[in-house]
Design a protein around this motif. Structure first.
Motif, PDB file in Angstrom:
ATOM      1  N   LYS A 118       0.832  -1.198   0.000  1.00  0.00           N
ATOM      2  CA  LYS A 118       0.000   0.000   0.000  1.00  0.00           C
ATOM      3  C   LYS A 118       0.864   1.245   0.000  1.00  0.00           C
ATOM      4  O   LYS A 118       1.769   1.377   0.816  1.00  0.00           O
TER       5      LYS A 118
ATOM      6  N   GLY B 175      -4.567   5.397  -1.069  1.00  0.00           N
ATOM      7  CA  GLY B 175      -5.958   4.959  -1.067  1.00  0.00           C
ATOM      8  C   GLY B 175      -6.276   3.895  -2.112  1.00  0.00           C
ATOM      9  O   GLY B 175      -7.164   3.073  -1.896  1.00  0.00           O
TER      10      GLY B 175
ATOM     11  N   ASP C 247      -6.310   0.517  -0.581  1.00  0.00           N
ATOM     12  CA  ASP C 247      -7.474   0.263   0.282  1.00  0.00           C
ATOM     13  C   ASP C 247      -8.672  -0.155  -0.561  1.00  0.00           C
ATOM     14  O   ASP C 247      -9.402  -1.096  -0.240  1.00  0.00           O
TER      15      ASP C 247
ATOM     16  N   ARG D  41       0.213  11.911   2.558  1.00  0.00           N
ATOM     17  CA  ARG D  41       1.407  12.176   1.765  1.00  0.00           C
ATOM     18  C   ARG D  41       1.701  13.669   1.918  1.00  0.00           C
ATOM     19  O   ARG D  41       0.771  14.479   1.949  1.00  0.00           O
TER      20      ARG D  41
ATOM     21  N   LYS E 126      -1.953  17.764  -1.367  1.00  0.00           N
ATOM     22  CA  LYS E 126      -2.615  17.597  -0.073  1.00  0.00           C
ATOM     23  C   LYS E 126      -2.624  18.900   0.736  1.00  0.00           C
ATOM     24  O   LYS E 126      -3.022  18.906   1.898  1.00  0.00           O
TER      25      LYS E 126
ATOM     26  N   GLY F 293       7.155   9.253   8.441  1.00  0.00           N
ATOM     27  CA  GLY F 293       7.152   7.815   8.219  1.00  0.00           C
ATOM     28  C   GLY F 293       5.766   7.367   7.817  1.00  0.00           C
ATOM     29  O   GLY F 293       4.850   8.189   7.654  1.00  0.00           O
TER      30      GLY F 293
ATOM     31  N   ASP G 105       2.951   4.527   8.933  1.00  0.00           N
ATOM     32  CA  ASP G 105       2.648   3.566   9.979  1.00  0.00           C
ATOM     33  C   ASP G 105       1.140   3.439  10.147  1.00  0.00           C
ATOM     34  O   ASP G 105       0.464   4.354  10.608  1.00  0.00           O
TER      35      ASP G 105
ATOM     36  N   LEU H  89      -9.734   9.154   1.717  1.00  0.00           N
ATOM     37  CA  LEU H  89     -10.189   8.144   2.674  1.00  0.00           C
ATOM     38  C   LEU H  89     -10.033   8.616   4.103  1.00  0.00           C
ATOM     39  O   LEU H  89     -10.818   8.243   4.972  1.00  0.00           O
TER      40      LEU H  89
HETATM   41  P1  ADP Z   1      -3.988   9.222  -1.416  1.00  0.00           P
HETATM   42  O1  ADP Z   1      -4.334   7.879  -1.961  1.00  0.00           O
HETATM   43  O2  ADP Z   1      -4.130  10.327  -2.401  1.00  0.00           O
HETATM   44  O3  ADP Z   1      -2.660   9.264  -0.735  1.00  0.00           O
HETATM   45  P2  ADP Z   1      -6.278   8.814   0.374  1.00  0.00           P
HETATM   46  O4  ADP Z   1      -6.864   9.658   1.438  1.00  0.00           O
HETATM   47  O5  ADP Z   1      -7.208   8.313  -0.691  1.00  0.00           O
HETATM   48  O6  ADP Z   1      -5.047   9.614  -0.275  1.00  0.00           O
HETATM   49  O7  ADP Z   1      -5.628   7.528   1.006  1.00  0.00           O
HETATM   50  C1  ADP Z   1      -4.515   7.600   1.834  1.00  0.00           C
HETATM   51  C2  ADP Z   1      -4.403   6.293   2.600  1.00  0.00           C
HETATM   52  O8  ADP Z   1      -3.068   6.135   3.052  1.00  0.00           O
HETATM   53  C3  ADP Z   1      -5.273   6.260   3.825  1.00  0.00           C
HETATM   54  O9  ADP Z   1      -5.600   4.919   4.121  1.00  0.00           O
HETATM   55  C4  ADP Z   1      -4.339   6.835   4.900  1.00  0.00           C
HETATM   56  O10 ADP Z   1      -4.715   6.436   6.189  1.00  0.00           O
HETATM   57  C5  ADP Z   1      -3.029   6.223   4.479  1.00  0.00           C
HETATM   58  N1  ADP Z   1      -1.839   6.996   4.817  1.00  0.00           N
HETATM   59  C6  ADP Z   1      -1.348   8.091   4.196  1.00  0.00           C
HETATM   60  N2  ADP Z   1      -0.191   8.479   4.760  1.00  0.00           N
HETATM   61  C7  ADP Z   1       0.041   7.626   5.776  1.00  0.00           C
HETATM   62  C8  ADP Z   1       1.089   7.491   6.736  1.00  0.00           C
HETATM   63  N3  ADP Z   1       2.134   8.308   6.754  1.00  0.00           N
HETATM   64  N4  ADP Z   1       1.007   6.471   7.627  1.00  0.00           N
HETATM   65  C9  ADP Z   1      -0.049   5.625   7.603  1.00  0.00           C
HETATM   66  N5  ADP Z   1      -1.056   5.691   6.726  1.00  0.00           N
HETATM   67  C10 ADP Z   1      -1.008   6.674   5.812  1.00  0.00           C
END
Ligand code: ADP
Length: 487
Positions: A17, A20, A23, A304, A309, A358, A360, A385
């Motif tokens: 992953k 999103g 997911d 990110r 963002k 990071g 996590d 998400l």
């Molecule tokens: P995108 O896919 O554009 O990055 P989304 O909101 O659709 O944005 O999905 C981001 C996903 O990645 C979510 O499940 C979010 O919880 C997870 N996520 C993003 N950054 C981190 C991080 N640094 N640590 C843990 N989970 C993260």
């Protein structure tokens, strides 16, 4: 009736992953199974995937020259989730450490064209019946990495209908025209009415041009991408294909994201026991070296760290957040300059701003379970998400009014508060000032309990699962199949 669908993607939760996309791709098979559709997923044989799927059956040995790599297609079941995965096991393409798309320096892998064309081609081979035991009626590709799939399908398995989903139109997978032959693309289709994109090969464009039906991950983003501001050059094509183009808001996995039994939280809770969140807040304040103060509204960010963002806007507003008596806890990775600037902000505001650079998954749950609000000030957001997880966890989303954020969060204006339908806060404008004003509104609502609690519990009772989206996808599959039978 659609029974078999092959989903093709470059990442899948819980195995690989980066955002999103994973997911959604990880949740769809379970959601579709609930309405009688067997969805299998084709994914690259990254080390993490090969390790997780121990018992695999070889489906086919692909010819030695398969995109310049020795490759095998295998089928295995992921024990934990029951997902059926076709794995393109091609060590030359996928057996490398780290990120699926980037090398250790953060640059795109130089052979990404070959890696993901191979994945897309393998999807078409499955569409043609490579697995004697299972053949999809629909081949459903996600994002540019699977963009060539509908074109290869047209060549190799014209009977299968194709669906293509945009998760983020900003990443388009554009490659030089010299690669037409190595990527086995039909030269005659290198045209405006084809996969040509400003003199180059457009993989996302190919997906949008050749798939029978198109979707993206929210109705607002479906409209936005038909405009120059958000379409990133593909707005004309999307507008032309608007009859075939639908926006379907993502669901979330309400078992994985459930504050009532999330075992990484210090205290579990539901909408009737919001008071228990205080324990989680204290744990977070410790973890992020913030002052242990229940009265400070605690904002979080899980993201990110990019301009998309709105992280530059957050940096611009960080002094304001700290001075307003609020706190901010952030986890994220991204551009080096953003990472450094956030670390620097923690030293400027000790006890008020905390950050972890990071990725996590556990901390992301804990942030949702203990923070008061989550900031998502995106410039564009296909679905998003983290605001949905925020709704589910009573972590009030403060969001830009774009894409899926606009579709899923109801602003706490006076009318919405009166009607009891508010679930979050919209930025009045997508800039630093708009963010600061939204933060101020959140702080003042937070201080006027019980309004805040009403917003929290309203969000928590929203239907956020996959049920509705699964039925919509089913409708799209039926329509794609019907369109195919007519032509
Ligand atoms: P995108 O896919 O554009 O990055 P989304 O909101 O659709 O944005 O999905 C981001 C996903 O990645 C979510 O499940 C979010 O919880 C997870 N996520 C993003 N950054 C981190 C991080 N640094 N640590 C843990 N989970 C993260």
């Amino acid at each position: 009736m659609i029974k078999n669908v092959l989903s093709v993607a470059s990442e899948i939760f819980p195995l690989v992953k980066t955002g999103g996309l994973a997911d959604v791709v990880g949740a769809l098979p379970g959601a579709m199974a609930g309405i009688g559709i067997e969805m299998r997923s084709l994914v690259p044989g990254y080390p993490a995937i090969l390790q997780a799927i121990r018992s695999k059956k070889e489906i086919a040995e692909l010819d030695r020259e398969f995109f310049g790599a020795k490759a095998q297609l295998a089928l295995g079941e992921h024990d934990e989730t029951g997902m059926m995965l076709y794995i393109l096991d091609a060590p030359d393409l996928f057996d490398r450490p780290g990120n699926p798309y980037l090398d250790a320096e953060g640059a795109d892998w130089s052979d990404n064209h070959r890696r993901f064309a191979a994945l897309s081609y393998a999807a078409a081979l499955l569409g043609r019946g490579l697995d004697k035991g299972w053949r999809p009626q629909i081949v459903h590709g996600h994002d540019w990495q699977a963009g060539l799939t509908p074109l290869y399908c047209r060549e190799l398995c014209p009977a299968a209908a194709t669906v293509f989903t945009i998760h983020n139109i900003a990443f388009q997978g554009v490659f030089p025209a010299e690669l037409i032959e190595p990527l086995r693309l039909p030269p005659s289709d290198f045209a405006l009415m084809g996969y040509e994109y400003h003199g180059q090969i457009g993989t996302m464009k190919a997906g949008l041009f050749y798939a029978d039906k198109l979707t993206t991950v929210s109705p607002t983003y479906a409209r936005e991408t038909q405009t120059p501001e958000f379409g990133m050059g593909l707005e004309g094509l999307l507008h032309t294909r608007r009859q075939d183009f639908a926006g379907i808001v993502n669901g979330i996995d309400t078992d994985i994201w459930n504050p009532a039994n999330d075992d990484v939280l210090s205290a579990t809770y539901d909408a009737k026991s919001l008071g228990k969140r205080a324990v989680n807040k204290t744990a977070l304040q410790r973890r992020f070296a913030l002052q242990e103060d229940q009265n400070s509204p605690l904002f979080c960010i899980v993201s990110r760290l990019t301009e998309q963002k709105g992280m530059d806007m957050v940096l611009d507003s960080i002094d304001h957040i700290a001075q307003s008596g609020a706190q901010l806890a952030l986890i994220g990775t991204g551009a080096r300059a953003f990472e450094e600037a956030f670390i620097q902000a923690t030293t400027r505001h000790p006890g008020k701003i905390g950050c972890i650079i990071g990725y996590d998954e556990v901390i992301s749950h804990q942030l949702q379970g203990g923070s008061d609000a989550i900031l998502v000030p995106s410039r564009f957001e296909p679905c998003g998400l983290t605001q949905l997880y925020g709704l589910r966890y009573g972590c009030v989303p403060v969001v830009s009014r774009v894409g899926g954020l606009a579709d899923t969060v109801i602003d706490a204006n006076d009318a919405a508060l009166e009607d009891g339908v508010a679930t979050g806060i919209h930025l009045g404008s997508i800039d630093s000032q708009g963010l600061r004003q939204a933060v101020d509104r959140a702080v003042s609502l937070y201080r006027s309990n019980p309004k805040w609690q009403t917003i929290q519990s309203r969000g928590m009772t929203r239907e956020l699962g996959w049920g509705k989206a699964a039925k919509r996808y089913q409708g799209i599959y039926e329509a794609a199949f019907a369109a195919k039978s007519i032509t």
